[in-house]
Design an enzyme around this catalytic site. Structure first.
Site, PDB file in Angstrom:
ATOM      1  N   ASP A 128       3.804  -8.077 -17.284  1.00  0.00           N
ATOM      2  CA  ASP A 128       4.869  -8.926 -17.922  1.00  0.00           C
ATOM      3  C   ASP A 128       4.103 -10.196 -18.274  1.00  0.00           C
ATOM      4  OD1 ASP A 128       7.645  -9.273 -18.946  1.00  0.00           O
ATOM      5  OD2 ASP A 128       7.452 -10.879 -17.335  1.00  0.00           O
ATOM      6  N   THR A 170       7.811 -11.124 -24.342  1.00  0.00           N
ATOM      7  CA  THR A 170       7.070 -12.330 -23.830  1.00  0.00           C
ATOM      8  C   THR A 170       5.532 -12.049 -24.050  1.00  0.00           C
ATOM      9  OG1 THR A 170       6.865 -11.360 -21.689  1.00  0.00           O
ATOM     10  CG2 THR A 170       8.849 -12.864 -22.086  1.00  0.00           C
TER      11      THR A 170
HETATM   12  P1  ADP Z   1       6.179  -7.627 -24.421  1.00  0.00           P
HETATM   13  O1  ADP Z   1       5.993  -8.499 -23.222  1.00  0.00           O
HETATM   14  O2  ADP Z   1       5.708  -8.499 -25.671  1.00  0.00           O
HETATM   15  O3  ADP Z   1       7.520  -6.851 -24.452  1.00  0.00           O
HETATM   16  P2  ADP Z   1       4.908  -5.186 -24.060  1.00  0.00           P
HETATM   17  O4  ADP Z   1       3.906  -5.106 -23.356  1.00  0.00           O
HETATM   18  O5  ADP Z   1       6.137  -4.708 -23.597  1.00  0.00           O
HETATM   19  O6  ADP Z   1       4.955  -6.644 -24.443  1.00  0.00           O
HETATM   20  O7  ADP Z   1       4.525  -4.459 -25.454  1.00  0.00           O
HETATM   21  C1  ADP Z   1       5.645  -4.453 -26.401  1.00  0.00           C
HETATM   22  C2  ADP Z   1       5.038  -3.794 -27.826  1.00  0.00           C
HETATM   23  O8  ADP Z   1       4.830  -2.585 -27.324  1.00  0.00           O
HETATM   24  C3  ADP Z   1       5.960  -3.798 -28.883  1.00  0.00           C
HETATM   25  O9  ADP Z   1       5.297  -4.122 -30.046  1.00  0.00           O
HETATM   26  C4  ADP Z   1       6.564  -2.415 -28.909  1.00  0.00           C
HETATM   27  O10 ADP Z   1       7.066  -2.119 -30.299  1.00  0.00           O
HETATM   28  C5  ADP Z   1       5.208  -1.784 -28.593  1.00  0.00           C
HETATM   29  N1  ADP Z   1       5.576  -0.308 -27.984  1.00  0.00           N
HETATM   30  C6  ADP Z   1       6.256  -0.239 -27.131  1.00  0.00           C
HETATM   31  N2  ADP Z   1       6.449   1.330 -26.620  1.00  0.00           N
HETATM   32  C7  ADP Z   1       5.822   1.686 -27.729  1.00  0.00           C
HETATM   33  C8  ADP Z   1       5.485   3.475 -28.289  1.00  0.00           C
HETATM   34  N3  ADP Z   1       5.718   4.297 -27.413  1.00  0.00           N
HETATM   35  N4  ADP Z   1       4.507   3.477 -29.214  1.00  0.00           N
HETATM   36  C9  ADP Z   1       3.991   2.353 -29.932  1.00  0.00           C
HETATM   37  N5  ADP Z   1       4.299   0.986 -29.635  1.00  0.00           N
HETATM   38  C10 ADP Z   1       5.118   0.766 -28.596  1.00  0.00           C
END
Ligand code: ADP
Ligand code: MG
Length: 534
Positions: free
Chosen positions: A69, A102
């Protein structure tokens, strides 16, 4: 500038020749600030997306945290640099406002700074860059609105909500159980939501963890959880429609205090005393039964003899319950805390649909579930697993709960996997030509910065970043289809709509707005004065 690690393994940033320069002015200040901001973004970049890496952070007292996170990573890192602190704040404000996204917001801000650096080198004034960024962010936010979709859900059809929470959880360490956890999060939010007001009070959702078991055992409890057990092993483990007496007074015969003196010199005297104590306690139990209590929860203890008697008189009891928990029980069950035994009346009893005791694993740990309480819709999410996993699950669930809440507030979604960013980049790029001034360079750079999210996603998934991005981008333009994104999980289609990868519209918009704001702020600083001057 370099990234170093201190003896605890925490990364920190060294800016070259920092000690000799107490004051930085003009372009130099901007460049130094930009590189500090970029350094922070670089740390988070590898954590973005479903295939993103996790970070292990060690606190000064040796506790280890493993997390994915963004807000947590930055929170735990000890950054010294002032600009780096701004980036930490950036991530934190996304956390407060939205809860999810985040990491993305910091990566985007880093990319905007990188582009700004190039523009500065070309001699464009920082204020013009700021203006261009501002215009571009408006364009992007409006464009997001135009490609967003509404989806309908109801209490009976929670599938769309679950899907969106699953997207959030898919990028976390806990993605093994994302389906189950997403369902738990959605059910918890719906249990406490006031749907007609579109409001959710997340405070009513308590997240508890207990070491042991496995993540799959995580459950949602419609009520509260108390880390206590029935005072006697033979008392019933399950009480339906419980009427609960909540006592903060001693539940035992008055004990002779040290300043009193009782002379017991014959067997008869001892037996009278004993009988009297017994009667006294018996009366107390009878009083509880008379007012209709089927369960007694005490702040104080009672001795083993009293315990035995309670068991015999069939009045289950729980002893040594902490003050805070007692208050919680009282609020949830609508009962009143009784500080003097004489004041116990029927109206003061709390009501719960079901009280049950559950034991865990091989340990003698037992917990008390107080469910379907009269007064409160409060729910508890009870996480099982090892310590680090529980902590990370708490953080991941926080994101999922926030996403569910945001969707109840505003049910617009955009598609994830970088598709929304690519679509915005195309729109912003196209709009740049309409601006005659120098700003158009900044607007183009903004579009380029938006590409950094899909690029990071591709890179983290082991795909060639430029090739993947250009392929997806040209597909979007050719098919006029804003749902094409990066196929991180190698599903075989890059249509994020088919993959069910959703994100909330307000979350995405907030990311763009916050990142732009911070970058503008950093660009505006042209003089850094540190205390060494004085
Ligand atoms: P944040 O803390 O910004 O939420 P994350 O590590 O949760 O960061 O990543 C979020 C990103 O990953 C977003 O841009 C989301 O669209 C992308 N994402 C999440 N799941 C998938 C998936 N199954 N396939 C492609 N992209 C994904
Ligand atoms: Mg996320």
């Amino acid at each position: 500038m370099a990234l170093a690690f201190d003896e605890y393994g925490r990364p920190f940033i060294i800016i070259k020749e920092q000690e000799q320069k107490a004051r930085l002015r003009g372009l130099e200040a901007q460049k130094a600030n930009i590189s500090a901001g970029k350094a922070v973004a670089r740390i988070l970049r590898t954590s973005l997306g479903p295939k993103g890496m996790d970070k292990m952070l060690q606190s000064p007292d040796g506790d280890v945290i493993i997390t994915n996170d963004g807000a947590t990573i930055l929170e735990q890192m000890d950054v010294d640099n002032q600009i780096a602190k701004l980036m930490v704040e950036l991530s934190r404000s996304q956390d407060y406002e939205i809860g999810d996204g985040t990491t993305g917001v910091v990566v985007l801000a880093g990319a905007l700074l990188e582009q700004a650096e190039k523009l500065l080198e070309r001699g464009i004034h920082p204020v013009r860059i700021s203006e261009g960024y501002e215009m571009a962010s408006k364009l992007a936010v409006d464009h997001l609105e135009s490609i967003s979709q509404k989806f309908e859900f109801s209490v009976t059809n929670i599938e769309p909500l679950v899907q969106t929470c699953m997207t959030t959880l898919s990028s976390k360490i806990v993605n093994r159980c994302k389906r189950a956890l997403a369902e738990i999060a959605v059910k918890a939010v719906l249990a406490v939501a006031a749907l007609e007001r579109k409001d959710v009070n997340l405070e009513l959702i308590k997240v508890e963890g207990k070491v042991g078991g496995k993540l799959e055992d995580t459950e949602l409890i419609y009520g509260i959880l108390v880390d206590k057990d029935m005072s006697h092993p033979q008392m019933p483990k399950r009480i339906e429609d419980a009427n609960i007496a909540i006592l903060t007074c001693p539940f035992e015969p008055p004990k002779p205090k040290t300043k009193h003196k009782i002379d017991i010199d014959t067997v008869e005297k001892f037996q009278t005393l004993r009988q009297q104590e017994l009667n006294y306690f018996d009366d107390m139990v009878q009083k509880c039964k008379d007012v209709g209590a089927t369960l007694v929860i005490c702040q104080w203890g009672f001795d083993d003899e009293a315990n035995h008697l309670l068991m015999h008189r069939n009045l289950p009891a729980v002893r040594w319950v902490g003050g805070v928990e007692l208050e919680l029980i009282a609020i949830a069950t609508g009962g009143r805390i009784v500080p003097r035994f004489q004041e116990l009346t029927t109206e003061k009893l709390g009501k719960a649909g079901l009280v049950r005791e559950k034991s865990f694993g091989t340990t003698k740990d037992r917990m008390l579930y107080i469910e379907h309480c009269a007064n409160s819709r409060a729910v508890t999410i009870f996480i099982r697993g090892n310590k680090m996993m529980i902590e990370e699950t708490k953080r991941s669930l926080h994101d999922a709960l926030c996403v569910a809440r945001n969707l109840i507030r505003n049910n617009s979604i955009v598609y994830g996997g970088g598709s929304a960013e690519i679509s915005c980049a195309i729109a912003v790029e196209a709009a740049a030509d309409r601006y005659p001034g120098v700003e158009q360079y900044a607007i183009r750079s903004f579009a380029e910065a938006l590409d950094s999210i899909p690029m990071a996603l591709a890179e983290n998934s082991g795909l060639p970043r430029i090739d993947t991005l250009t392929a997806v981008k040209s597909q979007q333009i050719k098919e006029n289809n804003p749902y094409c994104g990066i196929d991180c999980n190698d599903v075989g289609t890059n249509n994020m709509r088919e993959q069910n990868v959703f994100e909330t519209l307000i979350g995405k918009q907030q990311q763009i707005l916050l990142a732009t704001q911070v970058v503008k702020m950093i660009l505006k600083i042209d003089d850094v004065i540190t205390p060494a001057e004085y």
